[in-house]
Design a protein around this motif. Structure first.
Motif, mmCIF file in Angstrom:
data_model
loop_
_atom_site.group_PDB
_atom_site.id
_atom_site.type_symbol
_atom_site.label_atom_id
_atom_site.label_comp_id
_atom_site.label_asym_id
_atom_site.label_seq_id
_atom_site.Cartn_x
_atom_site.Cartn_y
_atom_site.Cartn_z
ATOM 1 N N ASP A 152 0.828 -1.209 0.000
ATOM 2 C CA ASP A 152 0.000 0.000 0.000
ATOM 3 C C ASP A 152 0.859 1.255 0.000
ATOM 4 N N ILE A 153 1.997 1.181 0.697
ATOM 5 C CA ILE A 153 2.872 2.341 0.842
ATOM 6 C C ILE A 153 4.325 1.880 0.711
ATOM 7 N N VAL A 154 5.140 2.649 -0.010
ATOM 8 C CA VAL A 154 6.576 2.378 -0.076
ATOM 9 C C VAL A 154 7.302 3.401 0.793
ATOM 10 N N VAL A 155 8.183 2.909 1.674
ATOM 11 C CA VAL A 155 9.086 3.813 2.376
ATOM 12 C C VAL A 155 10.373 3.860 1.573
ATOM 13 N N LEU A 156 10.688 5.046 1.064
ATOM 14 C CA LEU A 156 11.911 5.214 0.291
ATOM 15 C C LEU A 156 13.017 5.661 1.237
ATOM 16 N N VAL A 157 13.997 4.786 1.411
ATOM 17 C CA VAL A 157 15.108 5.103 2.311
ATOM 18 C C VAL A 157 16.221 5.755 1.510
ATOM 19 N N VAL A 158 16.665 6.940 1.970
ATOM 20 C CA VAL A 158 17.802 7.597 1.331
ATOM 21 C C VAL A 158 18.802 7.964 2.431
ATOM 22 N N ALA A 159 20.023 7.489 2.285
ATOM 23 C CA ALA A 159 21.041 7.800 3.296
ATOM 24 C C ALA A 159 21.443 9.262 3.178
ATOM 25 N N ALA A 160 21.425 9.942 4.323
ATOM 26 C CA ALA A 160 21.683 11.386 4.333
ATOM 27 C C ALA A 160 23.134 11.709 3.992
ATOM 28 N N ASP A 161 24.012 10.717 4.092
ATOM 29 C CA ASP A 161 25.421 10.983 3.779
ATOM 30 C C ASP A 161 25.770 10.572 2.347
ATOM 31 N N ASP A 162 24.773 10.097 1.610
ATOM 32 C CA ASP A 162 25.054 9.587 0.265
ATOM 33 C C ASP A 162 24.125 10.203 -0.785
ATOM 34 N N GLY A 163 22.893 10.483 -0.384
ATOM 35 C CA GLY A 163 21.960 11.134 -1.293
ATOM 36 C C GLY A 163 21.308 10.180 -2.279
ATOM 37 N N VAL A 164 20.624 10.769 -3.242
ATOM 38 C CA VAL A 164 19.873 9.990 -4.230
ATOM 39 C C VAL A 164 20.841 9.252 -5.153
ATOM 40 N N MET A 165 20.683 7.930 -5.239
ATOM 41 C CA MET A 165 21.557 7.081 -6.040
ATOM 42 C C MET A 165 20.717 6.282 -7.044
ATOM 43 N N PRO A 166 21.371 5.551 -7.971
ATOM 44 C CA PRO A 166 20.607 4.874 -9.027
ATOM 45 C C PRO A 166 19.425 4.030 -8.536
ATOM 46 N N GLN A 167 19.633 3.218 -7.478
ATOM 47 C CA GLN A 167 18.516 2.379 -7.024
ATOM 48 C C GLN A 167 17.443 3.184 -6.298
ATOM 49 N N THR A 168 17.804 4.381 -5.845
ATOM 50 C CA THR A 168 16.781 5.271 -5.290
ATOM 51 C C THR A 168 15.819 5.654 -6.407
ATOM 52 N N VAL A 169 16.408 6.012 -7.542
ATOM 53 C CA VAL A 169 15.607 6.437 -8.690
ATOM 54 C C VAL A 169 14.759 5.267 -9.193
ATOM 55 N N GLU A 170 15.375 4.076 -9.209
ATOM 56 C CA GLU A 170 14.656 2.866 -9.621
ATOM 57 C C GLU A 170 13.440 2.631 -8.734
ATOM 58 N N ALA A 171 13.640 2.795 -7.436
ATOM 59 C CA ALA A 171 12.552 2.579 -6.479
ATOM 60 C C ALA A 171 11.422 3.576 -6.731
ATOM 61 N N ILE A 172 11.780 4.817 -7.015
ATOM 62 C CA ILE A 172 10.767 5.841 -7.308
ATOM 63 C C ILE A 172 9.969 5.418 -8.537
ATOM 64 N N THR A 173 10.681 4.948 -9.554
ATOM 65 C CA THR A 173 10.037 4.510 -10.795
ATOM 66 C C THR A 173 9.081 3.348 -10.529
ATOM 67 N N HIS A 174 9.547 2.365 -9.763
ATOM 68 C CA HIS A 174 8.708 1.206 -9.418
ATOM 69 C C HIS A 174 7.430 1.653 -8.727
ATOM 70 N N ALA A 175 7.597 2.480 -7.707
ATOM 71 C CA ALA A 175 6.451 2.903 -6.904
ATOM 72 C C ALA A 175 5.455 3.672 -7.766
#
Ligand code: GDP
Ligand code: MG
Length: 370
Positions: A152-175
């Motif tokens: 029902d809901i995706v929690v998108l985890v982003v590390a504050a010391d690393d920022g948005v990375m390729p799999q972050t973007v992938e997860a956004i696309t999936h959701a």
């Protein structure tokens, strides 16, 4: 004949439609995103792109097995089902562990050593939340490819010391492809080089506008290490769930999805199932994929035997005659005869498809040797 549009095929695989079109182009077929292709072509595309294909026939055998509508008057609120996604090493596993630990009463039967692939916690506001404990895009994609919608809901985890990375973007696309709302957890804020603001800015470039920047996406600064912000995250999840107004009818024949399954030496086939509709009871006859069984025991996320499991509750089913697969949909049927009819039909179909594939492989080999 069975058909599917390029867009829908791409959605189900969580692939870009343009990649499907490109693949077909290489095969000498020109298509637009709205074009309809036949099931065999769709299967070829999916397999070439590395997906497992499960074709669900619209046959009489399957009639009425799934998605029979809930009657409005019996609907009650159900907990949200949450999946955690994000780039590798951004803290998905750590967050799942930390959330679970804060919630498990110490000394509870089974305790936190029990692992069934999903668990439920209570938010500080009092509502229950179900977490699917198999982080990873692969599981999410596999289930979606089988047409199972569990999250029902995706929690998108982003590390504050690393920022948005390729799999972050992938997860956004999936959701987004799945139409599932996102909540952002900016993790590792305990680290000296944490820069949560940078995360917010980078998310903007992927059309995620968080609340503190005037948008609608809830965001929370958290640390899986110190536990900071976890309560707020859980409250946020409950809030989001209330907005989604999630409901189900607990008083009907049950349906669900296999989250994971294994063959246990002592216990036989064990399937962790997320109940999605109705209430599952011990003694029920269930089918999942090409397997069926009579529910001998139900084990909850803290290792206790239970008599029943309602909507959004994860539970282990013991009693299957074989091991079903993650992503298989589960349904209760009225008799063993019906269970056999359905699973025999599915087994036959599986065999025929395998034979058809062997056949074409054989021809190819023969062609090559001419
Ligand atoms: P995953 O790959 O997304 O599941 O990430 P993990 O949960 O395995 O975490 C990757 C690494 O980051 C591990 O070494 C964790 O201990 C560390 N880590 C995770 N969350 C935090 C956090 O909030 N703060 C700090 N300092 N380290 C963290
Ligand atoms: Mg992990």
């Amino acid at each position: 004949p069975e058909t599917i549009t390029i867009q829908e095929l791409a959605n189900r695989m969580s692939e870009r439609a343009v990649d499907v079109i490109k693949f077909l182009m290489k095969q000498g077929q020109m298509h637009k995103i709205t074009d309809v292709i036949d099931a065999d072509t769709a299967q070829l595309v999916a397999e070439e792109l590395g997906h497992t294909v499960k074709r669900v026939a619209e046959s009489d055998v399957e009639e009425g097995l799934f998605d029979t509508p809930d009657v409005d008057e019996n609907l009650v609120a159900r907990p949200p089902v949450v999946t955690i996604m994000g780039h590798v090493d951004h803290g998905k596993t750590s967050l799942l562990d930390a959330i679970r630990k804060t919630n498990v009463v110490s000394g509870e039967a089974g305790g936190i050593t029990q692992h069934i692939g999903a668990y439920q916690v209570t938010s500080p506001l009092g509502g229950k939340i179900t977490f699917i404990d198999t982080p990873g895009h692969a599981a999410f994609t596999a289930m979606r490819a089988r047409g199972a919608k569990v999250t029902d809901i995706v929690v998108l985890v982003v590390a504050a010391d690393d920022g948005v990375m390729p799999q972050t973007v992938e997860a956004i696309t999936h959701a987004q492809a799945a139409g599932v709302p996102l909540i952002v957890a900016i993790n590792k804020v305990d680290k000296p080089d944490a820069n949560p603001q940078r995360v917010r800015t980078e998310l903007l470039q992927h059309s995620i506008v968080v609340e503190s920047m005037g948008g609608e996406t809830l965001e929370f600064e958290v640390s899986a290490k110190t536990g900071q912000g976890l309560d707020s995250l859980l409250e946020g999840l409950q809030l989001q769930a209330e907005i989604l107004d999630l409901k189900a009818n607990p008083e009907r024949s049950s349906e669900g999805t296999v989250i994971e399954a294994k063959l246990d030496r002592g216990r036989g086939p064990v399937a962790t199932v997320l109940v999605q509709r109705g209430t599952l009871h011990t003694g029920d006859i269930v089918v999942a994929g090409a397997e069926w069984g009579r529910v001998r025991a139900l084990v909850n996320d803290v290792g206790q035997n239970v008599k029943e499991a309602g909507p959004s509750v994860p539970v282990e089913i013991l009693g299957f005659n074989g091991t079903p697969e993650a992503g298989d949909r589960v349904a209760v049927v009225e008799s063993e005869a019906r269970a056999r009819e359905i699973t025999e039909y599915r087994t036959r179909q599986k065999r025929e498809r395998a034979a058809a594939r062997m056949g074409s492989a054989g021809r190819t080999l023969a062609d090559m040797m001419r």
